[in-house]
Design a protein around this motif. Sequence first.
Motif, mmCIF file in Angstrom:
data_model
loop_
_atom_site.group_PDB
_atom_site.id
_atom_site.type_symbol
_atom_site.label_atom_id
_atom_site.label_comp_id
_atom_site.label_asym_id
_atom_site.label_seq_id
_atom_site.Cartn_x
_atom_site.Cartn_y
_atom_site.Cartn_z
ATOM 1 N N GLN A 130 2.125 -4.570 -11.566
ATOM 2 C CA GLN A 130 2.242 -3.252 -10.950
ATOM 3 C C GLN A 130 2.842 -3.337 -9.551
ATOM 4 O O GLN A 130 3.521 -2.413 -9.103
ATOM 5 N N ILE A 131 2.596 -4.446 -8.855
ATOM 6 C CA ILE A 131 3.266 -4.661 -7.565
ATOM 7 C C ILE A 131 4.769 -4.787 -7.785
ATOM 8 O O ILE A 131 5.578 -4.221 -7.042
ATOM 9 N N LYS A 132 5.169 -5.518 -8.849
ATOM 10 C CA LYS A 132 6.591 -5.645 -9.179
ATOM 11 C C LYS A 132 7.192 -4.285 -9.524
ATOM 12 O O LYS A 132 8.340 -3.991 -9.158
ATOM 13 N N HIS A 133 6.420 -3.458 -10.228
ATOM 14 C CA HIS A 133 6.910 -2.121 -10.565
ATOM 15 C C HIS A 133 7.101 -1.296 -9.297
ATOM 16 O O HIS A 133 8.106 -0.571 -9.175
ATOM 17 N N ALA A 134 6.161 -1.401 -8.355
ATOM 18 C CA ALA A 134 6.304 -0.689 -7.079
ATOM 19 C C ALA A 134 7.579 -1.126 -6.371
ATOM 20 O O ALA A 134 8.331 -0.296 -5.841
ATOM 21 N N ALA A 135 7.846 -2.443 -6.377
ATOM 22 C CA ALA A 135 9.068 -2.959 -5.743
ATOM 23 C C ALA A 135 10.314 -2.414 -6.434
ATOM 24 O O ALA A 135 11.297 -2.046 -5.782
ATOM 25 N N LYS A 136 10.267 -2.335 -7.751
ATOM 26 C CA LYS A 136 11.420 -1.888 -8.538
ATOM 27 C C LYS A 136 11.807 -0.448 -8.229
ATOM 28 O O LYS A 136 12.998 -0.119 -8.132
ATOM 29 N N ILE A 137 10.808 0.420 -8.071
ATOM 30 C CA ILE A 137 11.117 1.839 -7.862
ATOM 31 C C ILE A 137 11.126 2.220 -6.387
ATOM 32 O O ILE A 137 11.354 3.379 -6.045
ATOM 33 N N GLY A 138 10.867 1.262 -5.500
ATOM 34 C CA GLY A 138 10.991 1.523 -4.073
ATOM 35 C C GLY A 138 9.739 1.964 -3.359
ATOM 36 O O GLY A 138 9.810 2.514 -2.254
ATOM 37 N N VAL A 139 8.565 1.726 -3.952
ATOM 38 C CA VAL A 139 7.299 2.006 -3.253
ATOM 39 C C VAL A 139 6.974 0.778 -2.405
ATOM 40 O O VAL A 139 6.529 -0.250 -2.920
ATOM 41 N N ASN A 140 7.206 0.870 -1.118
ATOM 42 C CA ASN A 140 7.020 -0.274 -0.221
ATOM 43 C C ASN A 140 5.688 -0.247 0.515
ATOM 44 O O ASN A 140 5.110 -1.293 0.801
ATOM 45 N N LEU A 141 5.202 0.951 0.834
ATOM 46 C CA LEU A 141 3.977 1.062 1.625
ATOM 47 C C LEU A 141 2.765 0.882 0.727
ATOM 48 O O LEU A 141 2.608 1.572 -0.282
ATOM 49 N N MET A 142 1.882 -0.071 1.063
ATOM 50 C CA MET A 142 0.692 -0.319 0.253
ATOM 51 C C MET A 142 -0.420 -0.886 1.120
ATOM 52 O O MET A 142 -0.184 -1.414 2.207
ATOM 53 N N THR A 143 -1.646 -0.755 0.629
ATOM 54 C CA THR A 143 -2.818 -1.229 1.370
ATOM 55 C C THR A 143 -3.158 -2.660 0.974
ATOM 56 O O THR A 143 -2.799 -3.133 -0.112
ATOM 57 N N CYS A 144 -3.874 -3.354 1.856
ATOM 58 C CA CYS A 144 -4.270 -4.739 1.607
ATOM 59 C C CYS A 144 -5.541 -5.031 2.398
ATOM 60 O O CYS A 144 -5.662 -4.634 3.561
ATOM 61 N N ASP A 145 -6.499 -5.728 1.768
ATOM 62 C CA ASP A 145 -7.761 -6.002 2.476
ATOM 63 C C ASP A 145 -8.249 -7.443 2.322
ATOM 64 O O ASP A 145 -9.389 -7.748 2.667
ATOM 65 N N SER A 146 -7.413 -8.363 1.809
ATOM 66 C CA SER A 146 -7.854 -9.750 1.635
ATOM 67 C C SER A 146 -6.657 -10.682 1.594
ATOM 68 O O SER A 146 -5.518 -10.264 1.336
ATOM 69 N N GLU A 147 -6.928 -11.951 1.820
ATOM 70 C CA GLU A 147 -5.867 -12.955 1.769
ATOM 71 C C GLU A 147 -5.307 -13.088 0.360
ATOM 72 O O GLU A 147 -4.103 -13.293 0.169
ATOM 73 N N THR A 148 -6.168 -12.956 -0.641
ATOM 74 C CA THR A 148 -5.712 -13.027 -2.036
ATOM 75 C C THR A 148 -4.699 -11.943 -2.339
ATOM 76 O O THR A 148 -3.644 -12.195 -2.929
ATOM 77 N N GLU A 149 -5.010 -10.695 -1.941
ATOM 78 C CA GLU A 149 -4.076 -9.587 -2.155
ATOM 79 C C GLU A 149 -2.795 -9.793 -1.360
ATOM 80 O O GLU A 149 -1.693 -9.502 -1.844
ATOM 81 N N LEU A 150 -2.930 -10.304 -0.148
ATOM 82 C CA LEU A 150 -1.768 -10.528 0.709
ATOM 83 C C LEU A 150 -0.787 -11.509 0.065
ATOM 84 O O LEU A 150 0.424 -11.265 0.006
ATOM 85 N N LYS A 151 -1.307 -12.605 -0.461
ATOM 86 C CA LYS A 151 -0.446 -13.604 -1.104
ATOM 87 C C LYS A 151 0.178 -13.061 -2.380
ATOM 88 O O LYS A 151 1.339 -13.354 -2.698
ATOM 89 N N LYS A 152 -0.594 -12.265 -3.115
ATOM 90 C CA LYS A 152 -0.079 -11.654 -4.340
ATOM 91 C C LYS A 152 1.096 -10.725 -4.024
ATOM 92 O O LYS A 152 2.118 -10.729 -4.718
ATOM 93 N N ILE A 153 0.929 -9.919 -2.973
ATOM 94 C CA ILE A 153 1.992 -9.000 -2.568
ATOM 95 C C ILE A 153 3.209 -9.774 -2.086
ATOM 96 O O ILE A 153 4.353 -9.443 -2.428
ATOM 97 N N ALA A 154 2.985 -10.824 -1.307
ATOM 98 C CA ALA A 154 4.092 -11.621 -0.774
ATOM 99 C C ALA A 154 4.926 -12.238 -1.889
ATOM 100 O O ALA A 154 6.159 -12.349 -1.782
#
Length: 453
Positions: A130-154
């Motif tokens: 779903q992060i890849k889908h957000a990137a594909k359609i141009g949804v850049n702004l998203m929330t993050c609250d942990s190192e695990t999520e941060l690395k996943k997004i990166a």
Amino acid sequence: MIVGFAENTAEMKGFIDDTNYSIGLLEDTATPRDVVDHYIYDHTLMGKNAFFVADLGKIVKKHFKWKNIMGHIKPFYTVRCNSSPAVLEILAALGMGFACANKNEMSLVYDLGISMENVVYTNPCKQASQIKHAAKIGVNLMTCDSETELKKIARNHLNAKLLLHVATEGMSGEEEMSMTFGTTLKNCRHLLDCAKELSVEVVGVKFHVSNSSNPQTYNHALSDARCVFDMAEELGFKMNILDIGGIPENEAQLEELYQAVGPLLDVYFPEGSGTRIIAEPGSFYVSSAFTLAVNVIAKETIEHDHHLSSAGKPISNKLAFVYCLNEGVYGSFARKLFEKLDTTPEVHKKYKDGEPLFTSSLLGASYDELDVIVDHCVLPELEVGDWIVFENMGCGSLNENSPFADFEKPSLYNFMSFNDWYGIQDTGNISESLMKSLCVPCFHLGEDQFCTD
């Protein structure tokens, strides 16, 4: 009575998951209750199931009230509250942003032609796909609250712009930190260092206060947010967004919230600071706009200690009634499973003054022990086939499918007054699909009849 309601029956498909919808324009001579009466008559005649009626003009009025109360705080509507296409297009025309929790919601907003710059992806536990889908359609702004999520997004979104979701502290003596989601202030420095190392852009902070009536909670939350902004700027991040999270449903609570948060924003994030303040309202906009009409499909008589007359005086009969409706908590009343139902059943049929009122219970069609819509209310005696109307049903109700094959999803009929439509036109943001959804107004003279030509 003469009523004018424009409806093109060839276009009025009326189902909630149908992107082809129409909006009836209501003449001044007709009222929202006339619309409900019309469709109850139609559904009774045709043997149809429950239905929703949406007065989209109420959403327009809510937005003007938001602007009057909340000033420069921009609303990002929480899509999960009510994702019917007409609602989303009306809100888009009013200049709203959108808070999406999953791929389906992001896709729905995208397919309606809404700018992805006005979308924030808020799910605290995001799937990589779903992060890849957000990137594909141009949804850049998203929330993050942990190192695990941060690395996943990166790994999955090179252009992501993050809002650090910071937990807020409860201020009552025994209340612990409300940390179902959100990182601690202490951990923010570590997350900012990680983001720097991973070359992920952090642009702001999000928090959510569950108890909006306590100003001290906002004081702590905004103070913490200011600290995170200062830490981030020391590390070279350009912070410019503050998300103050969810918003109360009614206007009185909204005014209380702004009275609490407004002066604090002036201290921590004054207008000249370059920080854009956003919030995530949901039910505030849509709850009062939707009315649900349901049908009594079964009735049971039981003994009870007493029942009341319409004057409120007990009488000798000791009967009570249990009614089964063609919608329940596994469908349109799903919100009842996790919070109090903010609506009162209203009997549609006319009954005589002085007619006795009975203790009544309203159940869904499953007869499951959890499928209790209203455990206790006082109503006149009803019969199978009678209709009951529930107002304030616009939040968390329309997206639920009944698990029972015999019950179709309720139809949805949208309308608004001409005056409310003119109010939207003044924004200059009307999409082509929204314009096409409008019905050509016409009139039909007759007792309680609507034009269907």
